[in-house]
Design a protein around this motif. Structure first.
Motif, PDB file in Angstrom:
ATOM      1  N   UNK A  47      19.883  -9.130  63.139  1.00  0.00           N
ATOM      2  CA  UNK A  47      21.203  -9.658  62.797  1.00  0.00           C
ATOM      3  C   UNK A  47      22.163  -9.337  63.932  1.00  0.00           C
ATOM      4  N   UNK A  48      23.003 -10.275  64.242  1.00  0.00           N
ATOM      5  CA  UNK A  48      23.961 -10.135  65.341  1.00  0.00           C
ATOM      6  C   UNK A  48      24.872  -8.912  65.154  1.00  0.00           C
ATOM      7  N   UNK A  49      25.038  -8.456  63.923  1.00  0.00           N
ATOM      8  CA  UNK A  49      25.902  -7.314  63.646  1.00  0.00           C
ATOM      9  C   UNK A  49      25.161  -5.989  63.538  1.00  0.00           C
ATOM     10  N   UNK A  50      23.860  -5.988  63.815  1.00  0.00           N
ATOM     11  CA  UNK A  50      23.118  -4.733  63.747  1.00  0.00           C
ATOM     12  C   UNK A  50      23.145  -4.041  65.096  1.00  0.00           C
ATOM     13  N   UNK A  51      23.657  -2.820  65.112  1.00  0.00           N
ATOM     14  CA  UNK A  51      23.688  -1.989  66.313  1.00  0.00           C
ATOM     15  C   UNK A  51      23.685  -0.537  65.851  1.00  0.00           C
ATOM     16  N   UNK A  52      22.512   0.069  65.803  1.00  0.00           N
ATOM     17  CA  UNK A  52      22.406   1.439  65.288  1.00  0.00           C
ATOM     18  C   UNK A  52      22.965   1.517  63.865  1.00  0.00           C
ATOM     19  N   UNK A  53      22.738   0.484  63.091  1.00  0.00           N
ATOM     20  CA  UNK A  53      23.273   0.348  61.737  1.00  0.00           C
ATOM     21  C   UNK A  53      24.121  -0.911  61.667  1.00  0.00           C
ATOM     22  N   UNK A  54      24.539  -1.240  60.471  1.00  0.00           N
ATOM     23  CA  UNK A  54      25.347  -2.443  60.276  1.00  0.00           C
ATOM     24  C   UNK A  54      26.771  -2.179  60.749  1.00  0.00           C
ATOM     25  N   UNK A  55      27.191  -2.935  61.750  1.00  0.00           N
ATOM     26  CA  UNK A  55      28.531  -2.716  62.297  1.00  0.00           C
ATOM     27  C   UNK A  55      29.632  -3.334  61.441  1.00  0.00           C
ATOM     28  N   UNK A  56      29.250  -4.124  60.432  1.00  0.00           N
ATOM     29  CA  UNK A  56      30.236  -4.718  59.521  1.00  0.00           C
ATOM     30  C   UNK A  56      29.946  -4.297  58.075  1.00  0.00           C
ATOM     31  N   UNK A  57      29.344  -3.136  57.904  1.00  0.00           N
ATOM     32  CA  UNK A  57      28.877  -2.683  56.587  1.00  0.00           C
ATOM     33  C   UNK A  57      29.901  -2.865  55.463  1.00  0.00           C
ATOM     34  N   UNK A  58      31.174  -2.499  55.627  1.00  0.00           N
ATOM     35  CA  UNK A  58      32.124  -2.666  54.520  1.00  0.00           C
ATOM     36  C   UNK A  58      32.385  -4.137  54.154  1.00  0.00           C
ATOM     37  N   UNK A  59      32.076  -5.048  55.064  1.00  0.00           N
ATOM     38  CA  UNK A  59      32.362  -6.471  54.842  1.00  0.00           C
ATOM     39  C   UNK A  59      31.094  -7.323  54.865  1.00  0.00           C
ATOM     40  N   UNK A  60      29.949  -6.701  54.763  1.00  0.00           N
ATOM     41  CA  UNK A  60      28.694  -7.435  54.918  1.00  0.00           C
ATOM     42  C   UNK A  60      28.568  -8.578  53.913  1.00  0.00           C
ATOM     43  N   UNK A  61      27.784  -9.608  54.284  1.00  0.00           N
ATOM     44  CA  UNK A  61      27.614 -10.778  53.415  1.00  0.00           C
ATOM     45  C   UNK A  61      27.026 -10.429  52.044  1.00  0.00           C
ATOM     46  N   UNK A  62      27.258 -11.313  51.099  1.00  0.00           N
ATOM     47  CA  UNK A  62      26.811 -11.100  49.725  1.00  0.00           C
ATOM     48  C   UNK A  62      25.312 -10.881  49.637  1.00  0.00           C
ATOM     49  N   UNK A  63      24.538 -11.650  50.380  1.00  0.00           N
ATOM     50  CA  UNK A  63      23.089 -11.498  50.307  1.00  0.00           C
ATOM     51  C   UNK A  63      22.670 -10.106  50.789  1.00  0.00           C
ATOM     52  N   UNK A  64      23.381  -9.565  51.775  1.00  0.00           N
ATOM     53  CA  UNK A  64      23.110  -8.211  52.257  1.00  0.00           C
ATOM     54  C   UNK A  64      23.550  -7.172  51.221  1.00  0.00           C
ATOM     55  N   UNK A  65      24.675  -7.420  50.584  1.00  0.00           N
ATOM     56  CA  UNK A  65      25.165  -6.523  49.542  1.00  0.00           C
ATOM     57  C   UNK A  65      24.187  -6.453  48.377  1.00  0.00           C
ATOM     58  N   UNK A  66      23.543  -7.583  48.077  1.00  0.00           N
ATOM     59  CA  UNK A  66      22.655  -7.659  46.922  1.00  0.00           C
ATOM     60  C   UNK A  66      21.308  -6.969  47.150  1.00  0.00           C
ATOM     61  N   UNK A  67      20.879  -6.839  48.396  1.00  0.00           N
ATOM     62  CA  UNK A  67      19.592  -6.180  48.676  1.00  0.00           C
ATOM     63  C   UNK A  67      19.609  -4.760  48.131  1.00  0.00           C
ATOM     64  N   UNK A  68      18.547  -4.291  47.517  1.00  0.00           N
ATOM     65  CA  UNK A  68      17.224  -4.876  47.278  1.00  0.00           C
ATOM     66  C   UNK A  68      17.093  -5.526  45.895  1.00  0.00           C
ATOM     67  N   UNK A  69      18.223  -5.792  45.270  1.00  0.00           N
ATOM     68  CA  UNK A  69      18.199  -6.331  43.911  1.00  0.00           C
ATOM     69  C   UNK A  69      18.018  -7.848  43.931  1.00  0.00           C
ATOM     70  N   UNK A  70      16.985  -8.296  44.646  1.00  0.00           N
ATOM     71  CA  UNK A  70      16.621  -9.706  44.710  1.00  0.00           C
ATOM     72  C   UNK A  70      15.770 -10.031  43.492  1.00  0.00           C
ATOM     73  N   UNK A  71      15.759 -11.297  43.134  1.00  0.00           N
ATOM     74  CA  UNK A  71      15.077 -11.741  41.928  1.00  0.00           C
ATOM     75  C   UNK A  71      13.629 -11.256  41.852  1.00  0.00           C
ATOM     76  N   UNK A  72      12.865 -11.413  42.927  1.00  0.00           N
ATOM     77  CA  UNK A  72      11.468 -10.990  42.919  1.00  0.00           C
ATOM     78  C   UNK A  72      11.306  -9.517  42.600  1.00  0.00           C
TER      79      UNK A  72
END
Length: 153
Positions: free
Chosen positions: A68-93
């Protein structure tokens, strides 16, 4: 008194295991607004720098190595990360299939097997509802429903 982290089904360790792989981070309008606010950018500049459109869907770009373009030694936008990232690992499967949940543990050290799958599902449903994401929907890559469902579909 119990330590809440011991009973937590998931705690993000910001390891980046879920941040590698091209094309998985589809953006909703809410995600773009949140990221623009966090980065102090206008939508047009944000889109030019970080977004690609594939198959009519806007998604975050990845770097040359597939991160991901925002990954640099961790998520550089962690407080504002996208919904799909926020939802991990609670994916349907992972919610409907204990075997998928067990396999996800191999890739994600933040998933705590201790509470078990039933508790993982219970905590996941509560967490997803707090994000206004419905865990049982069949819409979108993370089964999104609610405020962002129309943006994600």
């Amino acid at each position: 008194m119990d330590n809440p982290k011991e009973n937590a089904a998931f705690t993000c360790l910001r390891c980046g295991g879920c941040c590698q792989g091209e094309g998985g981070i589809v953006l909703t309008e809410t995600d773009v607004d949140r990221l623009c606010g966090h980065l102090g950018m206008e939508r047009q500049a944000f889109a030019a720098a970080y977004v690609e459109t594939v198959g009519g869907k806007n998604r975050l770009r990845t770097d040359a190595k597939g991160w991901c373009i925002f990954f640099a030694e961790g998520c550089s936008v962690h407080p504002a990360k996208p919904t799909i990232c926020r939802a991990w690992p609670f994916f349907r499967g992972n919610m409907v299939d204990a075997t998928s949940w067990e396999m996800a543990q191999d890739a994600c050290p933040g998933i705590n097997p201790g509470p078990g799958h039933v508790e993982f599902v219970a905590q996941g449903e509560t967490y997803l509802r707090s994000l206004e994401v419905e865990p049982s929907s069949d819409v979108g890559p993370n089964a999104l429903r609610g405020r962002d469902a129309q943006d994600a579909s």
